[in-house]
Scaffold this motif. Structure first.
Motif, PDB file in Angstrom:
ATOM      1  N   UNK A  81      -0.467  16.958   6.827  1.00 51.98           N
ATOM      2  CA  UNK A  81      -0.746  15.541   6.567  1.00 51.98           C
ATOM      3  C   UNK A  81       0.490  14.679   6.778  1.00 51.98           C
ATOM      4  N   UNK A  82       1.644  15.288   6.560  1.00 51.73           N
ATOM      5  CA  UNK A  82       2.881  14.512   6.641  1.00 51.73           C
ATOM      6  C   UNK A  82       3.224  14.139   8.085  1.00 51.73           C
ATOM      7  N   UNK A  91       0.879  -1.164   0.000  1.00 50.80           N
ATOM      8  CA  UNK A  91       0.000   0.000   0.000  1.00 50.80           C
ATOM      9  C   UNK A  91       0.922   1.222   0.000  1.00 50.80           C
ATOM     10  N   UNK A  92       0.365   2.442   0.040  1.00 50.12           N
ATOM     11  CA  UNK A  92       1.272   3.599  -0.112  1.00 50.12           C
ATOM     12  C   UNK A  92       2.408   3.673   0.903  1.00 50.12           C
ATOM     13  N   UNK A  93       2.232   3.082   2.076  1.00 49.93           N
ATOM     14  CA  UNK A  93       3.311   3.201   3.065  1.00 49.93           C
ATOM     15  C   UNK A  93       3.899   1.860   3.501  1.00 49.93           C
ATOM     16  N   UNK A  94       3.473   0.771   2.876  1.00 50.10           N
ATOM     17  CA  UNK A  94       4.024  -0.540   3.249  1.00 50.10           C
ATOM     18  C   UNK A  94       4.370  -1.342   2.008  1.00 50.10           C
ATOM     19  N   UNK A 141      11.530   5.047   2.978  1.00 50.87           N
ATOM     20  CA  UNK A 141      10.758   5.910   3.865  1.00 50.87           C
ATOM     21  C   UNK A 141      11.443   7.277   4.027  1.00 50.87           C
ATOM     22  N   UNK A 142      12.753   7.235   4.189  1.00 51.50           N
ATOM     23  CA  UNK A 142      13.499   8.476   4.367  1.00 51.50           C
ATOM     24  C   UNK A 142      13.503   9.283   3.070  1.00 51.50           C
ATOM     25  N   UNK A 143      13.679   8.578   1.947  1.00 49.31           N
ATOM     26  CA  UNK A 143      13.678   9.268   0.657  1.00 49.31           C
ATOM     27  C   UNK A 143      12.293   9.869   0.388  1.00 49.31           C
ATOM     28  N   UNK A 144      11.249   9.146   0.775  1.00 49.84           N
ATOM     29  CA  UNK A 144       9.878   9.640   0.591  1.00 49.84           C
ATOM     30  C   UNK A 144       9.695  10.952   1.334  1.00 49.84           C
ATOM     31  N   UNK A 145      10.212  10.967   2.552  1.00 48.05           N
ATOM     32  CA  UNK A 145      10.080  12.157   3.386  1.00 48.05           C
ATOM     33  C   UNK A 145      10.926  13.299   2.814  1.00 48.05           C
ATOM     34  N   UNK A 146      12.143  12.968   2.382  1.00 50.73           N
ATOM     35  CA  UNK A 146      13.046  14.002   1.878  1.00 50.73           C
ATOM     36  C   UNK A 146      12.515  14.630   0.585  1.00 50.73           C
ATOM     37  N   UNK A 147      11.935  13.803  -0.280  1.00 47.62           N
ATOM     38  CA  UNK A 147      11.518  14.301  -1.598  1.00 47.62           C
ATOM     39  C   UNK A 147       9.998  14.420  -1.727  1.00 47.62           C
ATOM     40  N   UNK A 199       5.199   2.527  -3.374  1.00 48.63           N
ATOM     41  CA  UNK A 199       5.209   1.568  -4.482  1.00 48.63           C
ATOM     42  C   UNK A 199       5.895   2.119  -5.724  1.00 48.63           C
ATOM     43  N   UNK A 200       5.945   3.470  -5.828  1.00 48.81           N
ATOM     44  CA  UNK A 200       6.586   4.081  -6.998  1.00 48.81           C
ATOM     45  C   UNK A 200       8.010   3.562  -7.195  1.00 48.81           C
TER      46      UNK A 200
END
Lengths: 344, 686
Positions: free
Chosen positions: A274-275, A201-204, A316-322, A328-329
């Protein structure tokens, strides 16, 4: 004959003077006609005169005439370039046409981010260690102080291959392998694939990347843990980054700490962000002092040595940074996604 | 864990503003993940940890806040309206398996009017996200969320023989649960039984038959301690997890059952109940007190900060530990029963650190006494490979390690795939034995979204069984299809082909210093017939590449041809690469000779290389094919080949005559071996 020589020189001087006064291509063309025209040009008419000369004079005069002809031709050519060059370039090539760029392959963002992390730790004297993805229950759980049947295992939902074999749920088993293979001091990071029994899912994801760290030596303290991770996070993000350590629980560390960094999106200014869910903080690392039982399990005396360990998810870290909204991307390998990161 | 601030006030007088309280909770390790206002109340969602079952109730959270703020917990009174009958006369409790049930308390409440819950109780139950059922059931849930001790209520009249027997289930026994689910039981499971049959699955869920219904009058309250592992195994086996089993499997407070039973009984008297005299408490082997030695020096050693000994002592006593000084700076600390997580000195140091504040611990950098071993060559080679591939226009992909039986069947890798026992789906039930599946998916994905060409590589493990052992093998795969680069006005768009892939591999081998290497024509299951080569380094096949089989392209609905390669990096990097040594650059001019031949179309370049190689020509620096064509100017079935030879000498200028001699040798050797004819108009000298 003398007269002929003088006249040739005179023509040369006249030509040079006329050439100096020429203002455009048209006047050059006129000059060319005057001197080089095959029917009535100066050179042609002088050539006619040669017929009357004696043979030895003829050859001398011929040379003179040739020199004049070459001089005129060369000068005219040079002048021609001067007048016409700028005009022709403008007409021939549209300099606004796009240049030809090289198609350079792009690294995968997870690898890019992983290397960024690795390089910071290498600069702090860490080395890189790797270990198998297919692990035994012992290395993945038991040696890390997860007793069998302990609910703590539920947080590490596992894909099993057999009773004893599993896909490692974290990179932490490599801590155990490193401590079995080497004597302290140890200062390593361990990047790699890990697995959880999770539906995407978007976060797992059922598979993602982690970086684990371990420092074991005499006199290692929680203050060292803080110093190392603060330097790391400030280098990875920015120097003024706000960081907090708060108590947490991991079976293989005691005391344990979760590391939060300020929300990069709202900087704690938005209650409805939201973040960070309005908390102003985002959890980024798990860490702690290596549990004495873990040290005992690898025959390191916890009275003599101590250490700290930490771990983080790369995606997860890259998602937060960017600000990437969906984990899933990373594994769709859409070129339009991957190639964005090349220069980041 | 949901915590209501109003409810907390039953245990503690806290008057901090909510935001300050939330910060405090975060910093002592009770992270507030979310919070919302509900009427006059504030509801917190607190993250709790597997080792802290005591925080799974309001009392436990109140204890933590009390310690953090230096407050005292309120003493709660549970008045009982008692009757003459003794509990033991009303119901006989026997523990038959004290390992799995070390403690069991019971008390009877007679004459309860079962009905809807009063407003205050209903509200509390609803805050916890449950539906109010009736006053008795709600009381049991109330006690659980207040104290974290699960309790259960039986209809006393339904207990055959008025007996409670805690025993293992018998083979063949079954029970219908409160949720009306039929569960078959086995002897590894602990049950609560009456004289005849199981009436509850211990610590997990009650039975329907003995449950409290509207007509129920007399209630038997169970408040017990069950073995955590036993509860967990049973809960997993039958696939039922409840608020009770969640707490028992994390290890409950063994000292607490009597208090919880009294609390429940007291609350039930509010509904007209009268309580039996004397609580039944079967506790054959009372738990020993746990003591841990704490040395002040170790606090400093582990935390890196000097903490006042008085602070440590006070913190621990505030948390309910009994601290007794043994000698200077050494304490004997007795752990309260509700702190099942504290067993060692480090656990106590964490308590001190939590309340001292992680934020007050200084920031130091660990001294580097001994340098780490130099970085691994292998990693450097992987990264070098990636750079070479980027340079050749290949993008990097990463795919999941999973595969499916269908995919594995398509690829016929001949490797025995490893199965996942509990896969998330049948599409991901195996581990990949080739990287090709993921990369073909990636081509399809991008082509379907308008890409003109896709050129990917992936470095990753493949997995397979090798002589019953599972093996991971580092693999590099490449795929290339369609146009190279985006279309551009300045040059013609080119389609990728076999030689682009081959050239990439040649570059790879050369830049990684794996020379000499060679290619061998060899059939392979991934590729079309006569369209594949093996890459050989030091006699070992390192990998294969070629034109992918049509059937594979069809399976992925790909129209364009795809060339692909798969290399075993473990095998390649297992071989030493050539050490680099510089060769002197000659100061004397080099001599270039271009020779063009007409040759039979079927002569292979590798054969030409061999013949030239065997000549062992002196001064030959390099030798390349720089042109190859056929057409109207060339006889049918023939090709024109143009070879360039570059000669040099380190110490002198080469003479025309000596090069002429060598050139003649080349021409005659190629003529003799392949019947080559010098092409007319071909440049002979330069």
């Amino acid at each position: 004959m003398k007269d002929f020589k003088a006249r040739v020189e005179d023509f040369k001087k006249k030509f040079d003077k006329a050439l100096a006064g020429a203002k455009d291509g048209k006047s050059l063309q006129e000059l060319r006609n005057t001197y080089l025209s095959r029917k009535k040009g100066v050179v042609k008419s002088l050539l006619e005169e040669l017929k009357a000369f004696k043979p030895e004079e003829k050859s001398k005069a011929g040379k003179m005439l040739n020199t004049l002809k070459n001089h005129v031709q060369k000068k005219l050519e040079t002048a021609q370039k001067k007048f016409t060059a700028p005009e022709t370039i403008e007409k021939k090539i549209d300099l606004t046409l796009p240049g030809e760029k090289k198609y350079w392959g792009a690294p995968h963002p997870v690898v890019l981010f992983q290397q960024k992390i690795e390089n910071i730790f290498i600069s702090m004297g860490f080395s890189i260690e790797e270990g198998p993805e297919i692990e035994t229950d012992y290395y993945n759980f038991e040696a890390l102080n997860f007793p069998p049947h302990h609910p703590a295992r539920d947080d590490w939902d596992t894909l099993y291959l057999s009773d004893d074999l599993l896909l490692r749920t974290h990179t932490s088993p490599v801590q155990i392998r490193a401590m079995e293979n080497r004597k302290p001091p140890i200062r390593i990071i361990v990047p790699g694939r890990v697995y959880r029994r999770e539906t995407p899912d978007p976060t797992h994801l059922p598979m993602f990347y982690q970086v684990e760290g371990l420092v074991v030596d005499k006199g290692i303290t929680f203050a060292h843990l803080k110093g190392t991770l603060e330097y790391f996070l400030k280098t990875l993000f920015y120097e003024k980054l706000k960081i907090r350590f708060r108590p947490s629980f991991f079976p293989f560390t005691e005391p344990s700490a979760e590391v939060d960094i300020e929300c990069l999106v709202c900087r704690g200014e938005d209650d409805k962000c939201r973040v960070c869910k309005g908390t102003g903080w985002k959890e980024i690392l798990g860490s702690g002092m290596v549990d004495p039982q873990v040290l005992k399990n690898v025959n390191i005396d916890p009275e003599k040595y101590s250490g700290f360990a930490f771990g983080m998810g790369i995606e997860r870290t890259a998602m937060f940074a960017f600000q990437i909204p969906d984990m899933r991307y990373f594994f769709e390998n859409d070129l339009r996604f991957i190639r964005q990161f090349t220069l980041k | 864990m949901i915590i209501s601030l109003e409810w907390l006030k039953d245990f503690i007088d806290v008057d901090l503003p909510p935001s300050a309280l939330i910060d405090k909770l975060d910093m002592i390790g009770l992270m507030v993940e979310e919070w919302k206002e509900k009427g006059s109340d504030i509801i917190l969602d607190i993250e709790t940890y597997a080792n802290r079952p005591d925080t799974l109730g309001h009392l436990g959270v109140a204890r933590e806040i009390a310690a953090a703020l230096g407050l005292k917990l309120k003493q709660q009174e549970w008045p009982l309206a008692e009757i003459e009958e003794k509990t033991s006369e009303l119901c006989d409790v026997q523990i038959w398996d004290p390992d799995l049930c070390p403690r069991y308390c019971g008390i009877v409440v007679k004459g309860v009017k079962v009905g809807p819950s009063p407003e205050w109780l209903r509200k509390k139950i609803e805050i916890m996200g449950l539906k109010s059922i009736n006053n008795v059931v709600d009381v049991t849930n109330y006690v659980l969320f207040a104290t974290s001790q699960p309790i259960h209520a039986f209809d006393l009249a339904k207990l055959a023989g008025r007996k409670i027997i805690i025993r293992r289930a018998k083979q063949g026994e079954a029970i219908k649960t409160l949720e009306e689910e039929d569960v078959s039981l086995s002897p590894d499971m602990l049950v609560i039984a009456d004289e005849e049959k199981p009436v509850a699955i211990a610590g997990v869920i009650g039975g329907l038959e003995s449950s409290v219904q509207e007509e129920t009058q007399d209630i038997f309250i169970e408040s017990a301690y069950f073995n955590p592992i036993s509860v967990r195994k049973t809960s997993k086996k039958i696939g039922i997890s409840t608020d009770a089993s969640y707490r028992f499997e994390r290890n409950a407070d063994i000292s607490f059952p009597p208090r919880a039973a009294l609390m429940a009984a007291s609350l039930m008297t509010q509904f007209g109940g009268k309580v039996s005299r004397g609580i039944t408490d079967v506790y054959p082997k009372p738990a020993k007190e746990r003591t841990v030695v704490l040395r002040n020096q170790r606090v400093f050693d582990l935390l890196g900060v000097e903490i006042d000994a008085k602070f440590s002592e006070k913190t621990l006593s505030n948390l309910g530990f009994q601290v007794e000084s043994q000698r200077k700076d050494v304490w004997k600390v007795q752990v309260p029963h509700h702190r099942v997580d504290v067993e060692r000195e480090a656990d106590l140091i964490e308590e001190i650190a939590r309340f001292y504040g992680y934020d007050k611990i200084p920031v130091h950098f660990p001294p580097l006494r001994v340098p780490e071993p130099p970085l691994d060559q292998r990693r450097e080679k992987i990264d070098r490979s990636r750079q070479i591939l980027f340079n050749h226009g290949f993008d990097e992909a990463l795919n999941f390690s999973f595969s499916s039986p269908e995919k594995e069947a398509q690829f016929e890798t001949g490797r025995s795939a490893i199965e996942i026992r509990n896969p998330i789906s049948s599409n991901a039930s195996l581990l990949r034995t080739t990287l090709m599946g993921g990369l073909l998916d990636n081509i399809a994905w991008n082509m379907n979204r308008g890409a003109d060409g896709v050129h990917f590589f992936e470095v990753g493990n493949i997995y397979f069984k090798n002589k019953m052992k599972s093996q991971e093998q580092l693999t590099l795969s490449l795929v290339t299809t369609g146009l190279v680069g985006p279309p551009h006005w300045h040059r013609k768009s080119e389609k990728t082909d076999f030689f682009r892939l081959k050239g990439t591999l040649e570059s790879l081998m050369e830049y990684l210093n794996y020379e000499p290497y060679s290619f061998k024509e060899e059939p392979h299951t991934l590729f079309e017939k006569e369209s594949a080569l093996a890459l050989v380094v030091k006699k070992d096949t390192i990998g294969y590449f070629g034109l992918l089989k049509k059937s594979l392209l069809d399976a992925y609905s790909l129209d364009e041809p795809v060339w692909a390669a798969e290399l075993n990096l473990d095998a390649l990097f297992g071989k030493p690469s050539q050490a680099f040594q510089y060769s002197p650059v000659t100061k004397f001019p080099t001599v270039t000779r271009d020779v063009s031949f007409i040759a039979d179309g079927n002569v292979s370049f590798q054969d030409i290389q061999e013949v030239v190689g065997k000549l062992s020509l002196p001064y030959l620096g390099s030798f390349d094919l720089y042109d190859r064509f056929s057409g109207p100017s060339i006889p049918k079935g023939k090709v024109s080949l143009s070879l360039r030879f570059v000669f040099s000498h380190p110490k002198r200028t080469l003479k025309t005559e000596e090069i002429d001699k060598i050139q003649k040798k080349i021409i005659s050797a190629l003529g003799a071996s392949f019947n080559f004819q010098l092409r007319e108009g071909g440049r002979i000298d330069k």
